[in-house]
Design a protein around this motif. Structure first.
Motif, PDB file in Angstrom:
ATOM      1  N   ALA A  97       0.845  -1.188   0.000  1.00  0.00           N
ATOM      2  CA  ALA A  97       0.000   0.000   0.000  1.00  0.00           C
ATOM      3  C   ALA A  97       0.880   1.238   0.000  1.00  0.00           C
ATOM      4  N   ALA A  98       0.326   2.332  -0.468  1.00  0.00           N
ATOM      5  CA  ALA A  98       1.082   3.578  -0.553  1.00  0.00           C
ATOM      6  C   ALA A  98       0.344   4.685   0.182  1.00  0.00           C
ATOM      7  N   THR A  99       1.130   5.586   0.730  1.00  0.00           N
ATOM      8  CA  THR A  99       0.581   6.714   1.460  1.00  0.00           C
ATOM      9  C   THR A  99       1.519   7.900   1.342  1.00  0.00           C
ATOM     10  N   ARG A 100       0.992   9.089   1.492  1.00  0.00           N
ATOM     11  CA  ARG A 100       1.845  10.286   1.545  1.00  0.00           C
ATOM     12  C   ARG A 100       2.248  10.577   2.990  1.00  0.00           C
ATOM     13  N   ALA A 101       1.735   9.780   3.927  1.00  0.00           N
ATOM     14  CA  ALA A 101       2.099   9.940   5.332  1.00  0.00           C
ATOM     15  C   ALA A 101       3.271   9.016   5.656  1.00  0.00           C
ATOM     16  N   TRP A 102       3.771   9.096   6.885  1.00  0.00           N
ATOM     17  CA  TRP A 102       4.776   8.149   7.393  1.00  0.00           C
ATOM     18  C   TRP A 102       4.112   7.473   8.582  1.00  0.00           C
ATOM     19  N   SER A 103       3.519   6.306   8.318  1.00  0.00           N
ATOM     20  CA  SER A 103       2.636   5.714   9.303  1.00  0.00           C
ATOM     21  C   SER A 103       2.665   4.202   9.230  1.00  0.00           C
ATOM     22  N   THR A 104       2.379   3.559  10.374  1.00  0.00           N
ATOM     23  CA  THR A 104       2.189   2.111  10.409  1.00  0.00           C
ATOM     24  C   THR A 104       0.706   1.763  10.490  1.00  0.00           C
ATOM     25  N   ASP A 105      -0.149   2.777  10.459  1.00  0.00           N
ATOM     26  CA  ASP A 105      -1.591   2.588  10.552  1.00  0.00           C
ATOM     27  C   ASP A 105      -2.163   2.349   9.159  1.00  0.00           C
ATOM     28  N   ALA A 106      -2.793   1.214   8.955  1.00  0.00           N
ATOM     29  CA  ALA A 106      -3.343   0.878   7.642  1.00  0.00           C
ATOM     30  C   ALA A 106      -4.351   1.913   7.165  1.00  0.00           C
ATOM     31  N   HIS A 107      -5.015   2.577   8.085  1.00  0.00           N
ATOM     32  CA  HIS A 107      -6.023   3.580   7.699  1.00  0.00           C
ATOM     33  C   HIS A 107      -5.402   4.799   7.033  1.00  0.00           C
ATOM     34  N   GLU A 108      -4.102   4.976   7.213  1.00  0.00           N
ATOM     35  CA  GLU A 108      -3.416   6.115   6.590  1.00  0.00           C
ATOM     36  C   GLU A 108      -3.054   5.820   5.134  1.00  0.00           C
ATOM     37  N   TYR A 109      -3.229   4.579   4.706  1.00  0.00           N
ATOM     38  CA  TYR A 109      -2.864   4.174   3.356  1.00  0.00           C
ATOM     39  C   TYR A 109      -4.125   4.147   2.498  1.00  0.00           C
ATOM     40  N   ASN A 110      -4.092   4.772   1.346  1.00  0.00           N
ATOM     41  CA  ASN A 110      -5.299   4.832   0.524  1.00  0.00           C
ATOM     42  C   ASN A 110      -5.101   4.274  -0.876  1.00  0.00           C
ATOM     43  N   ASN A 111      -3.984   3.614  -1.099  1.00  0.00           N
ATOM     44  CA  ASN A 111      -3.767   2.913  -2.366  1.00  0.00           C
ATOM     45  C   ASN A 111      -3.299   1.508  -2.015  1.00  0.00           C
ATOM     46  N   TRP A 112      -4.096   0.514  -2.376  1.00  0.00           N
ATOM     47  CA  TRP A 112      -3.805  -0.865  -1.991  1.00  0.00           C
ATOM     48  C   TRP A 112      -3.739  -1.778  -3.202  1.00  0.00           C
ATOM     49  N   GLY A 113      -2.855  -2.764  -3.123  1.00  0.00           N
ATOM     50  CA  GLY A 113      -2.847  -3.826  -4.109  1.00  0.00           C
ATOM     51  C   GLY A 113      -3.889  -4.877  -3.770  1.00  0.00           C
ATOM     52  N   GLN A 114      -3.938  -5.912  -4.590  1.00  0.00           N
ATOM     53  CA  GLN A 114      -4.963  -6.940  -4.437  1.00  0.00           C
ATOM     54  C   GLN A 114      -4.569  -8.018  -3.433  1.00  0.00           C
ATOM     55  N   GLY A 115      -3.304  -8.050  -3.070  1.00  0.00           N
ATOM     56  CA  GLY A 115      -2.819  -9.024  -2.105  1.00  0.00           C
ATOM     57  C   GLY A 115      -2.244 -10.263  -2.763  1.00  0.00           C
TER      58      GLY A 115
END
Length: 122
Positions: A97-115
């Motif tokens: 997942a990608a985020t513009r934040a620096w976080s370990t919280d999944a909620h801060e990530y808004n671009n996810w792969g399919q797994g």
């Protein structure tokens, strides 16, 4: 918006290794941080590792520190997760997942792969 595609999962025996890849399309990872998370059946999604794309700074969950390594390839716009000394408790679906934040919280990530599924047999 960056699109992410994971690959490299599979079945491996305890003590073995796998390398996961997370390829970006649509735009580059520049100015993003990329994280790996995993989710086992019946459990919450948990942070595994993250890397700041520009600086290369990395961070790991205690449970994988010393066994997993996150890295990036600027040319291929791809993030890798090298997983060594795998144990049955590492079995899970792994997501990048990608985020513009620096976080370990999944909620801060808004671009996810399919797994991608990782299964470690004992």
């Amino acid at each position: 918006q960056v699109q992410l595609v994971e690959s490299g999962g599979g079945l491996v025996q305890a003590g073995g290794s796998l390398r996961l890849s997370c390829a970006a399309s649509g735009r580059t990872f520049s100015s993003y941080a990329v994280g790996w998370f995993r989710q086992a059946p019946g459990k919450e999604r948990e942070f595994v590792a993250r890397i700041a794309w520009t600086s290369g700074v990395t961070d790991y969950a205690d449970s994988v520190k010393g066994r997993f390594t996150i890295s990036r390839d600027n040319v291929k716009n791809t993030v890798y997760l090298q997983m060594n000394s795998l144990q049955p408790e590492d079995t899970a679906v792994y997501y990048c997942a990608a985020t513009r934040a620096w976080s370990t919280d999944a909620h801060e990530y808004n671009n996810w792969g399919q797994g991608t599924q990782v299964t470690v047999s004992s």
